[in-house]
Write an enzyme that holds these catalytic residues in place. Structure first.
Site, mmCIF file in Angstrom:
data_model
loop_
_atom_site.group_PDB
_atom_site.id
_atom_site.type_symbol
_atom_site.label_atom_id
_atom_site.label_comp_id
_atom_site.label_asym_id
_atom_site.label_seq_id
_atom_site.Cartn_x
_atom_site.Cartn_y
_atom_site.Cartn_z
ATOM 1 N N ARG A 1 39.002 23.447 48.820
ATOM 2 C CA ARG A 1 39.780 23.110 47.304
ATOM 3 C C ARG A 1 40.325 21.570 47.868
ATOM 4 O O ARG A 1 40.433 20.747 46.692
ATOM 5 C CB ARG A 1 40.692 23.976 47.282
ATOM 6 N N GLY B 1 40.279 32.790 37.806
ATOM 7 C CA GLY B 1 41.046 33.253 36.714
ATOM 8 C C GLY B 1 40.967 32.211 35.489
ATOM 9 O O GLY B 1 40.823 32.406 34.353
ATOM 10 N N GLY C 1 36.444 33.850 42.362
ATOM 11 C CA GLY C 1 36.451 33.487 43.717
ATOM 12 C C GLY C 1 35.461 34.114 44.846
ATOM 13 O O GLY C 1 35.011 33.823 45.602
ATOM 14 N N LYS D 1 36.602 45.231 38.059
ATOM 15 C CA LYS D 1 37.166 46.118 36.976
ATOM 16 C C LYS D 1 36.707 45.708 35.680
ATOM 17 O O LYS D 1 36.390 44.510 35.403
ATOM 18 C CB LYS D 1 38.661 45.895 37.024
HETATM 19 P P1 ADP Z 1 35.232 37.402 41.224
HETATM 20 O O1 ADP Z 1 36.529 36.932 42.162
HETATM 21 O O2 ADP Z 1 33.962 36.689 41.957
HETATM 22 O O3 ADP Z 1 35.780 37.254 39.924
HETATM 23 P P2 ADP Z 1 36.123 40.204 41.310
HETATM 24 O O4 ADP Z 1 37.525 39.979 41.877
HETATM 25 O O5 ADP Z 1 35.984 40.548 39.965
HETATM 26 O O6 ADP Z 1 35.058 38.936 41.414
HETATM 27 O O7 ADP Z 1 35.504 41.277 42.182
HETATM 28 C C1 ADP Z 1 35.052 41.083 43.595
HETATM 29 C C2 ADP Z 1 35.163 42.608 44.434
HETATM 30 O O8 ADP Z 1 34.502 43.594 43.581
HETATM 31 C C3 ADP Z 1 34.814 42.424 45.564
HETATM 32 O O9 ADP Z 1 35.783 42.443 46.521
HETATM 33 C C4 ADP Z 1 33.693 43.710 45.877
HETATM 34 O O10 ADP Z 1 33.852 44.412 46.753
HETATM 35 C C5 ADP Z 1 34.111 44.553 44.551
HETATM 36 N N1 ADP Z 1 33.295 45.373 44.312
HETATM 37 C C6 ADP Z 1 31.973 45.248 43.681
HETATM 38 N N2 ADP Z 1 31.246 46.425 43.579
HETATM 39 C C7 ADP Z 1 32.070 47.165 43.623
HETATM 40 C C8 ADP Z 1 31.947 48.501 43.603
HETATM 41 N N3 ADP Z 1 30.693 49.166 43.296
HETATM 42 N N4 ADP Z 1 33.242 49.338 43.882
HETATM 43 C C9 ADP Z 1 34.317 48.792 44.221
HETATM 44 N N5 ADP Z 1 34.300 47.378 44.398
HETATM 45 C C10 ADP Z 1 33.382 46.746 44.024
HETATM 46 MG MG MG Z 2 38.066 37.935 42.695
#
Ligand code: ADP
Ligand code: MG
Length: 396
Positions: free
Chosen positions: A35, A373, A350, A195
């Site tokens: 960053r 976000g 992230g 989620k």
């Molecule tokens: P980003 O930061 O790219 O937006 P998120 O924060 O929504 O992504 O999600 C990332 C997390 O989701 C990771 O830490 C990963 O371990 C978790 N994850 C991915 N698949 C699963 C799963 N099947 N069950 C539980 N957690 C999961």
């Molecule tokens: Mg994340």
């Protein structure tokens, strides 16, 4: 929205730049300076144009003024990355800080302390915004990663100073706005992560815009349950089942996994844990007590095929618990497919950005968004508080 070009002559002027230096720390040093490096084009351009720079950022979520969240390590790293003289202010605002800002010579940098040391920051306190504006003649916002928060340093100074977007901000908006309004088709979005509830707004906003929506990650299980599959002990959001059922029936090309990699009951998983339990590939039904932790190889291949036919690809959210090597294959296949395609490719989030970096494909992606976000909220709403503040800025 005004950019650096629109600022005109800044020679000798003090420019307050809101940057996103919210970096991970470890052992009292900056653990990942991505960053800080992202902000260098804006910083260097303003220095070349003779500006005196006052930089401000938040770091973590200090409850009080805990010294562990001081900008000290950031200041040291910044000094290594630029030829400028970098001074760390003893506070965010106040007489001493004002005196340091007044003494700044052209091309040099005053880095303010963690702006969240001020309780007025998250409250968008006008007194804090006013005190920050006092430090400068011009305001530049380059903190895309914070632009979804209506905090004092993000939206406040635009009421008092001529204001413009920095280079990071301008590029993020150009790319994300392009995705929303000028994407070439087929446009494919790949969504994963943990989620459904976190991403529902984005799913709904994207459904009408994309040709195909591919769903993996933790969120796919609520969709699988909505379609009547068993999901064992996989991540599940009961309150979202009806929504998922409605989305599946909406007539859009929304795809969920046809196979999965699962872990046996009681097995341990995650980053750096001692791997225990048995892994297995199953059709989409997860046996009782087992946990789905990655999309299966058939699904990964199907998704990669769809990606290879696309002209625009947006990816947010890992396909599995990629931090654990046993469940990284799906995320890796998608990352490599996105790197290989000729389509215009954007990665946001992230953890997704960390995944493309881990897999060594970040430089083959057209745009990796610096804001998790913020990029999701922009895709959902088409605007952010920090951006509307820049547009409505009184002067400049
Ligand atoms: P980003 O930061 O790219 O937006 P998120 O924060 O929504 O992504 O999600 C990332 C997390 O989701 C990771 O830490 C990963 O371990 C978790 N994850 C991915 N698949 C699963 C799963 N099947 N069950 C539980 N957690 C999961
Ligand atoms: Mg994340």
């Amino acid at each position: 929205m005004k950019t650096l070009r629109d600022l005109g002559d800044v020679d000798g002027k003090r420019v307050l730049v809101r940057v996103d230096f919210n970096v991970p720390l470890g052992d009292g040093a900056v653990a990942d300076d991505t960053r800080i490096r992202a902000a260098l084009p804006t910083i260097e351009e303003l220095r070349r144009r003779g500006a005196r720079l006052v930089l401000v950022s938040h770091l973590g979520r200090p409850k009080d003024r805990e010294p562990e969240l001081s900008m000290g390590p950031v200041s040291e790293r910044l000094a290594e990355l630029t030829e400028a003289q970098v001074t760390l202010a003893p506070a965010v605002i106040g007489d001493e800080v004002l005196a340091l800002a007044e003494d700044l010579t052209p091309g040099n940098i005053l880095l303010l302390e963690n702006v969240r040391y001020e309780p007025g920051e998250p409250k968008n306190d006008p007194a804090l915004a006013d005190a920050l504006a006092e430090l400068a003649d011009v305001y530049v916002n380059d903190a895309f990663g914070a632009a979804h928060r209506a905090h004092a340093s993000v939206v406040g100074p635009t009421r008092f100073l001529p204001a413009a977007a920095g280079r990071v901000m301008a590029r993020e908006v150009e790319v994300l706005d392009g995705l929303l309004h000028r994407a070439k088709h087929p446009f494919v979005a790949v969504l994963g992560g943990s989620k459904v509830s976190d991403k529902l707004g984005v799913i709904e906003a994207l459904l009408d815009r994309v040709d195909t929506l591919l769903i993996g990650g933790g969120m796919c299980f609520t969709f699988l349950a909505a379609r009547g599959h068993t999901i064992g002990d996989s991540l599940f959001e009961e309150s979202m089942v009806d929504t998922c059922r409605r989305l599946l029936k909406s007539g859009h090309d929304l795809r969920i996994p046809s196979d999965l990699t699962v872990l046996s009951p009681g097995g341990a998983f995650g980053a750096g844990v001692a791997p225990t339990g048995e892994t297995r590939q199953v059709g989409p039904n997860v046996p009782d007590g087992w946990i789905g932790l990655d999309i299966g190889p058939g699904t990964a291949a199907e998704f990669a095929d769809v990606i290879s036919e696309a002209r625009t690809v947006l990816w947010n959210g890992p396909m599995g618990v990629f931090e654990d090597p046993r469940f990284a294959a799906g995320t890796r296949t998608i990352a490599e497919a996105i790197a290989a395609t000729k389509a215009f490719t954007v990665v946001g989030g992230g953890d997704s950005a960390a995944a493309v970096a881990d897999f060594g494909v970040a430089d083959r992606i057209d745009h990796v968004s610096t804001g998790g976000g913020a990029s999701l909220e922009y895709l959902e709403c088409g605007d952010l508080p920090g951006l509307s503040a820049l547009r409505e800025s009184a002067q400049a």
